[in-house]
Design a protein around this motif. Structure first.
Motif, short mmCIF file in Angstrom:
data_model
loop_
_atom_site.label_atom_id
_atom_site.label_comp_id
_atom_site.label_asym_id
_atom_site.label_seq_id
_atom_site.Cartn_x
_atom_site.Cartn_y
_atom_site.Cartn_z
N GLU A 20 0.82 -1.21 0.00
CA GLU A 20 0.00 0.00 0.00
C GLU A 20 0.86 1.26 0.00
O GLU A 20 0.50 2.25 -0.62
CB GLU A 20 -0.95 -0.04 1.19
N ILE A 23 2.19 1.59 -3.58
CA ILE A 23 1.19 2.07 -4.53
C ILE A 23 1.18 3.60 -4.58
O ILE A 23 1.20 4.20 -5.66
CB ILE A 23 -0.20 1.54 -4.13
N PRO A 78 -2.57 4.26 4.96
CA PRO A 78 -2.67 2.86 4.54
C PRO A 78 -3.11 1.96 5.70
O PRO A 78 -3.20 2.39 6.86
CB PRO A 78 -1.24 2.52 4.10
N ILE A 109 -6.56 3.67 2.59
CA ILE A 109 -6.50 2.48 1.76
C ILE A 109 -6.85 1.28 2.62
O ILE A 109 -6.32 1.12 3.73
CB ILE A 109 -5.10 2.30 1.13
N CYS A 110 -7.76 0.45 2.12
CA CYS A 110 -8.17 -0.77 2.81
C CYS A 110 -8.66 -0.42 4.23
O CYS A 110 -9.48 0.47 4.41
CB CYS A 110 -7.02 -1.76 2.82
N HIS A 130 -12.31 -2.99 3.36
CA HIS A 130 -12.23 -4.34 2.82
C HIS A 130 -13.48 -5.13 3.22
O HIS A 130 -13.93 -5.06 4.37
CB HIS A 130 -10.97 -5.05 3.34
N SER A 161 -10.90 3.59 0.28
CA SER A 161 -10.87 2.55 -0.74
C SER A 161 -10.98 1.20 -0.07
O SER A 161 -10.81 1.06 1.15
CB SER A 161 -9.57 2.62 -1.56
N GLU A 164 -6.26 -3.68 -0.98
CA GLU A 164 -5.01 -3.06 -1.41
C GLU A 164 -5.06 -2.58 -2.86
O GLU A 164 -4.69 -1.45 -3.16
CB GLU A 164 -3.86 -4.07 -1.25
N GLY A 167 -6.62 0.55 -3.75
CA GLY A 167 -5.83 1.76 -3.54
C GLY A 167 -5.30 2.33 -4.84
O GLY A 167 -5.12 3.54 -4.97
#
Length: 326
Positions: A20, A23, A78, A109-110, A130, A161, A164, A167
């Motif tokens: 992450e 990214i 992340p 992210i996640c 997630h 998001s 992963e 992201g």
């Protein structure tokens, strides 16, 4: 001349998922203007500078502390492997988030969405995380409008998001918002990813209906699975168990938690997805073998259930070995 690049601060925590972090640096780091100049400055920070444990067999050395958040234009949080277990936030996290200037774009992210939710940044806003953690997220933060089916959300500068890889979708969305589709598409090409993915998280879930321990409808269901390619009536199902349609429907709902018709549709979707992934059959043939009758009917059902068309689903999941040679 002062650096006019948009500053992205990535706030990492103990238990970081390295992918992450990579990214964010890779995607924003590739964004260039027409003269080839970088459009973003990406800085990694943590609560206490130094080595940060990851969920892999190596740490990440972070030299910046939370003071980076004071000047960030975008802050991205992340996930951490600690998000998967109930745990209090680490000391200093709330104070670090308080350093973020009003109007700064904030994203997760996640399961980094748990951090944003705990800080109250997602109250009354749409958000995602997630899908495996959706139930616990709802329990902890009922005031958040959670949508576990989408890849990312964007609500007035607060973004979340899903897993992963989502992201990537989120970062491309932010680049597209800042600098237009041409820049985002060039970043996507450089990373060898699609600039926009069809559908949401639903297409990545397999949700087979669990089998009951004791069942009085098992023979009917087994027969139905052998005959999915043709119309299956409630009367035929009830006859397999030598009972009336009313009694069969009641028993079926008690055992399976759904109606016979809904169960049949779910099984047809599962059969269609398997054929789209593993065979060379045309979409019309898949629709016939799964019992939808027509490609149009199958398309409607997959769109409603998974958020994608049969063609888009096959493009994403089809086994490479099954693809015909050209």
């Amino acid at each position: 001349m002062a650096d006019e690049r948009h500053r992205v601060a990535v706030l990492v925590r103990d238990g970081l998922l390295p992918m992450e972090l990579g990214i964010v640096h890779r995607l924003f780091g590739q964004a260039r203007d027409t003269a080839g100049r970088p459009l973003y400055e990406v800085l990694t920070c943590t609560l206490v500078p130094g080595p940060v444990r990851t969920d892999a067999d190596f740490p990440v050395l972070v030299k910046h502390g939370p003071e980076v958040l004071d000047t960030a234009d975008t802050v991205i949080v992340p996930a951490s492997d600690l998000d998967y277990e109930p745990a209090p936030p680490p000391p200093g996290l709330a104070e670090a988030l308080a350093r973020i200037r009003p109007g700064t774009r904030i994203a997760s992210i996640c399961t980094g969405s748990f951090v944003l939710a705990a800080a109250g940044l997602l109250d009354g806003r749409p958000a995602t995380t997630h899908w495996k953690c959706a139930a616990r997220f709802r329990e902890l933060y009922p005031e958040v409008d959670l949508d576990p089916d989408v890849l990312y959300t964007d609500a007035d500068g607060v973004l979340t998001s899903a897993g992963e890889a989502a992201g990537i979708d989120l970062c491309l969305h932010m680049i597209r918002t800042d600098h237009g589709a041409a820049v985002a598409n060039e970043v996507a090409r450089g990373t060898v990813v699609p600039p926009h993915r069809d559908g949401g998280q639903a297409q990545y879930l397999r949700r087979p209906v669990p089998e009951p321990v004791v069942s009085s409808t098992a023979r009917a269901r087994a027969w139905a699975l052998d005959n999915l390619h043709r119309p299956v009536t409630l009367r035929e199902l009830a006859a397999r168990e030598a009972t009336s349609t009313r009694t069969f429907t009641r028993r079926f709902r008690d055992e399976m938690g759904t109606s016979p018709g809904q169960w049949l549709t779910r099984q047809r979707i599962e059969r269609a997805c398997t054929l789209l992934e593993e065979s060379d059959l045309s979409v019309d043939d898949v629709a016939e073998r799964a019992g939808f009758g027509t490609a149009g009917s199958m398309r409607l059902h997959l769109q409603a259930e998974l958020g994608v068309s049969p063609t888009a689903y096959r493009r994403t999941f089809r086994c490479r070995a099954a693809q015909p040679s050209r």
